[in-house]
Design a protein around this motif. Structure first.
Motif, short mmCIF file in Angstrom:
data_model
loop_
_atom_site.label_atom_id
_atom_site.label_comp_id
_atom_site.label_asym_id
_atom_site.label_seq_id
_atom_site.Cartn_x
_atom_site.Cartn_y
_atom_site.Cartn_z
N LEU A 235 21.12 77.01 -20.88
CA LEU A 235 20.72 76.28 -22.08
C LEU A 235 20.02 74.99 -21.69
O LEU A 235 20.38 74.34 -20.70
CB LEU A 235 21.95 75.97 -22.94
CG LEU A 235 22.76 77.17 -23.43
CD1 LEU A 235 23.98 76.69 -24.21
CD2 LEU A 235 21.91 78.11 -24.25
N ALA A 236 19.02 74.61 -22.48
CA ALA A 236 18.29 73.34 -22.33
C ALA A 236 17.60 73.21 -20.97
O ALA A 236 17.33 72.10 -20.53
CB ALA A 236 19.21 72.16 -22.60
N ARG A 237 17.30 74.34 -20.31
CA ARG A 237 16.56 74.31 -19.04
C ARG A 237 15.27 75.09 -19.20
O ARG A 237 15.29 76.21 -19.71
CB ARG A 237 17.38 74.94 -17.92
CG ARG A 237 18.39 73.98 -17.37
CD ARG A 237 19.01 74.45 -16.09
NE ARG A 237 18.06 74.68 -15.01
CZ ARG A 237 18.35 75.44 -13.96
NH1 ARG A 237 19.51 76.04 -13.86
NH2 ARG A 237 17.47 75.61 -13.01
N PRO A 238 14.17 74.54 -18.73
CA PRO A 238 12.91 75.29 -18.81
C PRO A 238 12.98 76.58 -18.00
O PRO A 238 13.56 76.63 -16.92
CB PRO A 238 11.89 74.34 -18.19
CG PRO A 238 12.51 72.98 -18.27
CD PRO A 238 13.98 73.20 -18.16
N TYR A 239 12.38 77.63 -18.57
CA TYR A 239 12.30 78.91 -17.87
C TYR A 239 11.05 79.64 -18.33
O TYR A 239 10.44 79.30 -19.35
CB TYR A 239 13.56 79.77 -18.12
CG TYR A 239 13.67 80.25 -19.54
CD1 TYR A 239 13.03 81.41 -19.96
CD2 TYR A 239 14.38 79.53 -20.49
CE1 TYR A 239 13.10 81.84 -21.27
CE2 TYR A 239 14.46 79.96 -21.80
CZ TYR A 239 13.82 81.11 -22.18
OH TYR A 239 13.89 81.53 -23.49
N GLY A 240 10.68 80.66 -17.60
CA GLY A 240 9.62 81.58 -17.99
C GLY A 240 10.15 82.99 -17.92
O GLY A 240 11.12 83.26 -17.20
N GLY B 191 17.57 88.48 -12.81
CA GLY B 191 17.36 89.70 -13.57
C GLY B 191 17.50 90.90 -12.67
O GLY B 191 17.87 90.77 -11.51
N PRO B 192 17.21 92.06 -13.17
CA PRO B 192 16.68 92.29 -14.51
C PRO B 192 17.76 92.32 -15.58
O PRO B 192 18.93 92.58 -15.30
CB PRO B 192 16.02 93.67 -14.38
CG PRO B 192 16.85 94.37 -13.35
CD PRO B 192 17.28 93.29 -12.39
N THR C 165 3.27 94.97 -19.50
CA THR C 165 3.72 93.73 -18.86
C THR C 165 3.34 92.55 -19.73
O THR C 165 2.19 92.44 -20.17
CB THR C 165 3.09 93.56 -17.45
OG1 THR C 165 3.39 94.73 -16.68
CG2 THR C 165 3.65 92.33 -16.75
N TRP C 166 4.31 91.68 -19.99
CA TRP C 166 4.12 90.50 -20.84
C TRP C 166 4.75 89.28 -20.17
O TRP C 166 5.75 89.42 -19.45
CB TRP C 166 4.78 90.70 -22.20
CG TRP C 166 4.15 91.77 -23.02
CD1 TRP C 166 4.36 93.11 -22.92
CD2 TRP C 166 3.21 91.58 -24.07
NE1 TRP C 166 3.59 93.77 -23.85
CE2 TRP C 166 2.89 92.86 -24.57
CE3 TRP C 166 2.62 90.46 -24.65
CZ2 TRP C 166 1.99 93.05 -25.61
CZ3 TRP C 166 1.73 90.65 -25.70
CH2 TRP C 166 1.42 91.92 -26.16
N VAL C 167 4.20 88.09 -20.43
CA VAL C 167 4.81 86.86 -19.90
C VAL C 167 4.97 85.84 -21.02
O VAL C 167 4.18 85.77 -21.96
CB VAL C 167 3.98 86.25 -18.75
CG1 VAL C 167 4.00 87.14 -17.54
CG2 VAL C 167 2.56 85.95 -19.18
N VAL C 168 6.04 85.06 -20.90
CA VAL C 168 6.31 83.89 -21.75
C VAL C 168 6.59 82.75 -20.79
O VAL C 168 7.66 82.71 -20.18
CB VAL C 168 7.52 84.12 -22.68
CG1 VAL C 168 7.83 82.86 -23.47
CG2 VAL C 168 7.29 85.31 -23.60
N VAL D 4 13.91 86.37 -15.48
CA VAL D 4 13.84 84.96 -15.86
C VAL D 4 13.49 84.13 -14.62
O VAL D 4 14.10 84.30 -13.56
CB VAL D 4 15.18 84.48 -16.45
CG1 VAL D 4 15.12 83.01 -16.82
CG2 VAL D 4 15.55 85.33 -17.66
N TYR D 5 12.51 83.24 -14.78
CA TYR D 5 12.05 82.36 -13.71
C TYR D 5 12.39 80.91 -14.06
O TYR D 5 12.12 80.48 -15.19
CB TYR D 5 10.53 82.49 -13.52
CG TYR D 5 10.13 83.81 -12.93
CD1 TYR D 5 9.82 83.94 -11.59
CD2 TYR D 5 10.06 84.95 -13.74
CE1 TYR D 5 9.46 85.17 -11.05
CE2 TYR D 5 9.70 86.17 -13.22
CZ TYR D 5 9.41 86.28 -11.88
OH TYR D 5 9.05 87.48 -11.35
#
Length: 125
Positions: free
Chosen positions: A85-90, A58-59, A8-11, A49-50
């Motif tokens: 595009l150009a929107r913050p996400y995690g 997702g997934p 499990t990884w997060v960005v 995607v959050y």
């Protein structure tokens, strides 16, 4: 070789730059994940995607063969929906086997300028 990494990884800081300048696809702005699978079994990977103002999307599934890497441009993910595009996400990335994840961004918003950023994603657990 025993697999290395985590499942499990997060960005937390995604944001695909827009607009782009230059020839496609080399000079299109993008966000990308690079997944390294050092193990002897394929990795079945899913991205979720959050956003700040809607439910997670997702997934987005993909596979990384054993003892290989795979680069996935987030701009290219369209099913179940395109990443904005150009929107913050995690991102939340889960894998069936331990992997190592790197996050990259190429920003070509300014004509004649190119910015590249690479960071290791945060492993969970």
């Amino acid at each position: 070789m025993d697999p290395i990494g985590a499942t499990t990884w997060v960005v937390p800081g995604g944001r695909i730059p827009f607009p782009s300048h230059g020839e496609e696809p080399e000079f299109t702005s993008f966000d990308q994940v690079c997944v390294l699978n050092t193990g002897d079994h394929p990795a079945q990977v899913e991205l979720t995607v959050y956003y700040t103002d809607q439910d997670p999307v997702g997934p987005y599934p993909f596979r990384v063969p054993e003892r290989r890497i795979r680069h996935v441009r987030l701009n290219d993910l369209v099913d179940p929906e395109a990443i904005r595009l150009a929107r913050p996400y995690g991102l939340l990335l889960t894998s069936s086997v331990p992997v190592v994840v790197q996050f990259q961004r190429q920003d070509t918003r300014l004509p004649g300028a190119l910015a590249l950023t690479d960071v290791i994603a945060h492993p969970v657990g």
